[in-house]
Design a protein around this motif. Sequence first.
Motif, PDB file in Angstrom:
ATOM      1  N   TYR A  10       0.843  -1.197   0.000  1.00  0.00           N
ATOM      2  CA  TYR A  10       0.000   0.000   0.000  1.00  0.00           C
ATOM      3  C   TYR A  10       0.875   1.243   0.000  1.00  0.00           C
ATOM      4  N   TYR A  11       0.406   2.290  -0.720  1.00  0.00           N
ATOM      5  CA  TYR A  11       1.025   3.614  -0.665  1.00  0.00           C
ATOM      6  C   TYR A  11      -0.067   4.666  -0.485  1.00  0.00           C
ATOM      7  N   GLU A  12       0.328   5.846  -0.023  1.00  0.00           N
ATOM      8  CA  GLU A  12      -0.652   6.922   0.076  1.00  0.00           C
ATOM      9  C   GLU A  12      -1.283   7.212  -1.289  1.00  0.00           C
ATOM     10  N   THR A  13      -0.536   6.961  -2.361  1.00  0.00           N
ATOM     11  CA  THR A  13      -1.011   7.250  -3.717  1.00  0.00           C
ATOM     12  C   THR A  13      -1.834   6.115  -4.327  1.00  0.00           C
ATOM     13  N   THR A  14      -2.020   5.012  -3.608  1.00  0.00           N
ATOM     14  CA  THR A  14      -2.779   3.879  -4.150  1.00  0.00           C
ATOM     15  C   THR A  14      -4.186   4.335  -4.538  1.00  0.00           C
ATOM     16  N   GLU A  15      -4.573   3.979  -5.746  1.00  0.00           N
ATOM     17  CA  GLU A  15      -5.815   4.512  -6.314  1.00  0.00           C
ATOM     18  C   GLU A  15      -7.010   3.597  -6.048  1.00  0.00           C
ATOM     19  N   THR A  16      -7.653   3.801  -4.914  1.00  0.00           N
ATOM     20  CA  THR A  16      -8.941   3.169  -4.617  1.00  0.00           C
ATOM     21  C   THR A  16      -9.829   4.223  -3.967  1.00  0.00           C
ATOM     22  N   ASP A  17     -11.128   4.063  -4.100  1.00  0.00           N
ATOM     23  CA  ASP A  17     -12.057   5.009  -3.470  1.00  0.00           C
ATOM     24  C   ASP A  17     -11.887   5.007  -1.955  1.00  0.00           C
ATOM     25  N   ARG A  18     -11.675   3.824  -1.410  1.00  0.00           N
ATOM     26  CA  ARG A  18     -11.523   3.704   0.045  1.00  0.00           C
ATOM     27  C   ARG A  18     -10.278   4.448   0.518  1.00  0.00           C
ATOM     28  N   ASN A  19      -9.217   4.423  -0.292  1.00  0.00           N
ATOM     29  CA  ASN A  19      -7.989   5.098   0.109  1.00  0.00           C
ATOM     30  C   ASN A  19      -8.134   6.614   0.063  1.00  0.00           C
ATOM     31  N   THR A  20      -8.888   7.117  -0.895  1.00  0.00           N
ATOM     32  CA  THR A  20      -9.112   8.565  -0.961  1.00  0.00           C
ATOM     33  C   THR A  20      -9.699   9.070   0.346  1.00  0.00           C
ATOM     34  N   LYS A  21     -10.674   8.345   0.859  1.00  0.00           N
ATOM     35  CA  LYS A  21     -11.312   8.740   2.124  1.00  0.00           C
ATOM     36  C   LYS A  21     -10.361   8.536   3.303  1.00  0.00           C
ATOM     37  N   PHE A  22      -9.629   7.428   3.311  1.00  0.00           N
ATOM     38  CA  PHE A  22      -8.711   7.147   4.409  1.00  0.00           C
ATOM     39  C   PHE A  22      -7.643   8.233   4.527  1.00  0.00           C
ATOM     40  N   VAL A  23      -7.030   8.592   3.411  1.00  0.00           N
ATOM     41  CA  VAL A  23      -5.992   9.630   3.431  1.00  0.00           C
ATOM     42  C   VAL A  23      -6.572  10.955   3.915  1.00  0.00           C
ATOM     43  N   SER A  24      -7.761  11.298   3.413  1.00  0.00           N
ATOM     44  CA  SER A  24      -8.414  12.536   3.818  1.00  0.00           C
ATOM     45  C   SER A  24      -8.710  12.545   5.316  1.00  0.00           C
ATOM     46  N   ASP A  25      -9.241  11.427   5.824  1.00  0.00           N
ATOM     47  CA  ASP A  25      -9.591  11.341   7.245  1.00  0.00           C
ATOM     48  C   ASP A  25      -8.343  11.384   8.133  1.00  0.00           C
ATOM     49  N   TYR A  26      -7.276  10.720   7.706  1.00  0.00           N
ATOM     50  CA  TYR A  26      -6.040  10.692   8.491  1.00  0.00           C
ATOM     51  C   TYR A  26      -5.441  12.090   8.590  1.00  0.00           C
ATOM     52  N   LYS A  27      -5.411  12.810   7.471  1.00  0.00           N
ATOM     53  CA  LYS A  27      -4.858  14.156   7.460  1.00  0.00           C
ATOM     54  C   LYS A  27      -5.756  15.132   8.228  1.00  0.00           C
ATOM     55  N   SER A  28      -7.060  14.919   8.143  1.00  0.00           N
ATOM     56  CA  SER A  28      -7.982  15.778   8.899  1.00  0.00           C
ATOM     57  C   SER A  28      -7.780  15.611  10.399  1.00  0.00           C
ATOM     58  N   GLU A  29      -7.469  14.375  10.803  1.00  0.00           N
ATOM     59  CA  GLU A  29      -7.292  14.079  12.223  1.00  0.00           C
ATOM     60  C   GLU A  29      -5.942  14.550  12.754  1.00  0.00           C
ATOM     61  N   TYR A  30      -4.880  14.412  11.942  1.00  0.00           N
ATOM     62  CA  TYR A  30      -3.529  14.627  12.458  1.00  0.00           C
ATOM     63  C   TYR A  30      -2.753  15.758  11.779  1.00  0.00           C
ATOM     64  N   GLY A  31      -3.312  16.364  10.735  1.00  0.00           N
ATOM     65  CA  GLY A  31      -2.631  17.479  10.085  1.00  0.00           C
ATOM     66  C   GLY A  31      -2.364  17.212   8.615  1.00  0.00           C
ATOM     67  N   SER A  32      -2.485  18.239   7.808  1.00  0.00           N
ATOM     68  CA  SER A  32      -2.324  18.083   6.364  1.00  0.00           C
ATOM     69  C   SER A  32      -0.898  17.719   5.964  1.00  0.00           C
ATOM     70  N   ASP A  33       0.066  17.953   6.857  1.00  0.00           N
ATOM     71  CA  ASP A  33       1.458  17.622   6.550  1.00  0.00           C
ATOM     72  C   ASP A  33       1.787  16.166   6.842  1.00  0.00           C
ATOM     73  N   ARG A  34       0.869  15.447   7.465  1.00  0.00           N
ATOM     74  CA  ARG A  34       1.102  14.029   7.782  1.00  0.00           C
ATOM     75  C   ARG A  34       0.879  13.163   6.549  1.00  0.00           C
ATOM     76  N   VAL A  35       1.539  12.011   6.511  1.00  0.00           N
ATOM     77  CA  VAL A  35       1.399  11.076   5.396  1.00  0.00           C
ATOM     78  C   VAL A  35       0.948   9.719   5.925  1.00  0.00           C
ATOM     79  N   THR A  36       0.335   8.944   5.054  1.00  0.00           N
ATOM     80  CA  THR A  36       0.006   7.571   5.402  1.00  0.00           C
ATOM     81  C   THR A  36       1.116   6.663   4.862  1.00  0.00           C
ATOM     82  N   GLY A  37       0.963   5.365   5.002  1.00  0.00           N
ATOM     83  CA  GLY A  37       1.966   4.418   4.537  1.00  0.00           C
ATOM     84  C   GLY A  37       1.507   3.011   4.871  1.00  0.00           C
ATOM     85  N   ASP A  38       2.253   2.022   4.418  1.00  0.00           N
ATOM     86  CA  ASP A  38       1.816   0.633   4.544  1.00  0.00           C
ATOM     87  C   ASP A  38       1.566   0.186   5.986  1.00  0.00           C
TER      88      ASP A  38
END
Length: 400
Positions: free
Chosen positions: A280-308
């Motif tokens: 998995y990468y933050e750039t992985t193209e699935t609808d579920r990932n779009t929401k996950f990345v958005s929710d993670y950044k909303s919770e912890y800051g726009s400068d944060r990144v996701t990862g495997d």
Amino acid sequence: MKKMMIWAGSLLMGMMTAALFIGCKDKEGKGGYVKVGLLHSLSGTMAISEIPVRDSELLAIKEINEAGGILGKKIKPVEVDGASDLATFAEKARKLITEDKVVTLFGCWTSASRKAVKPVVEELFSLLWYPVQYEGMEASPNIMYMGASPNQQVVPAIDYCAENFGKRMYLLGSDYIFPRTTNRIIKAQLGQLQGECVGETYVPMGHSDFTEIIAEILAEKPDTIINSLNGDSNVAFFKQLKEAGITADSIPVMSFSVSEEEISKIGVENIKNHLVAWNYYETTETDRNTKFVSDYKSEYGSDRVTGDPIEAGYIAVYMWAAACEKAGSFEVEDVRMAAKGLSFTAPEGTVTIDGSNQHLYKQVRIGKINDKGLIDEIWATPGAVKPDPYLSTYEWARGL
């Protein structure tokens, strides 16, 4: 027969103990809460990697609680610090189970920390949800493996490097279980590929001076460096590698424990265009990932990144919750049995627990680090790969 009787007696005692703990929790009654343990390094050399995984688990817990909880109860996380120390991991795991009376554990990163916790959860018949890729050669009934097994990361990565760069490889890792076992696998695989290991070096956790190692790499001129360093050693290694004039164009590095979070600490300028292998990468193209990345950044800051590993920690909480709902219970054995064959639409795609070994079916993705500090997928398997932790389907891996 005597050994079987002893094992059965130990199992029964563990289950009785677990049932006693569950009974204590259930006194909270309908509308109460159920406690889970979060066991990560919040300090020390592994904090760079583990704190973000802890954050993803807290995000999943928050989302589940906001949706109504599990079996009429809200989830109450109990956080402890493994402090990047094996004895502390074992001690804190025991405390979570026996004193805090959690129904399950989420945590660890290094295989050494998992190995330290494994006898504790087996003795007390608890369940650890482990969120990181690892070296395989294990399948405990008291661990759910949410990260890749070797055939879902290491083996395809080595095949990719051999085909695209060449078969002369330098192996560099931190001095503990995952790198040493992984490199044993790689050397066997190189034998099958008629390749060559031109160097193999291990450094202590937290090591920061790579001068002599980089000099050796320059002398050997490998086609690829295979990197299984963990924690903040990666920051020093890639900085010094660049200072020595080694770039992805001259000698590409394939890393197994560097995700987006580590890239942000290493510095894009030091690691750009090098390679990683994950599911998995933050750039992985699935609808579920779009929401996950958005929710993670909303919770912890726009400068944060996701990862495997971050995503795997998130998966772990949701799969545990689904197994509890399916079982109608928080008891370990009920949850463990209900988890067999369970699927979840994760940010990486659909993942399924293999009932025979408690690992996930996962798609393999190889990525290249771009100049924004994110990872672009450059190769992937067509679909999810069945986990094979013992590499039993590979003839060259016999005897490992």
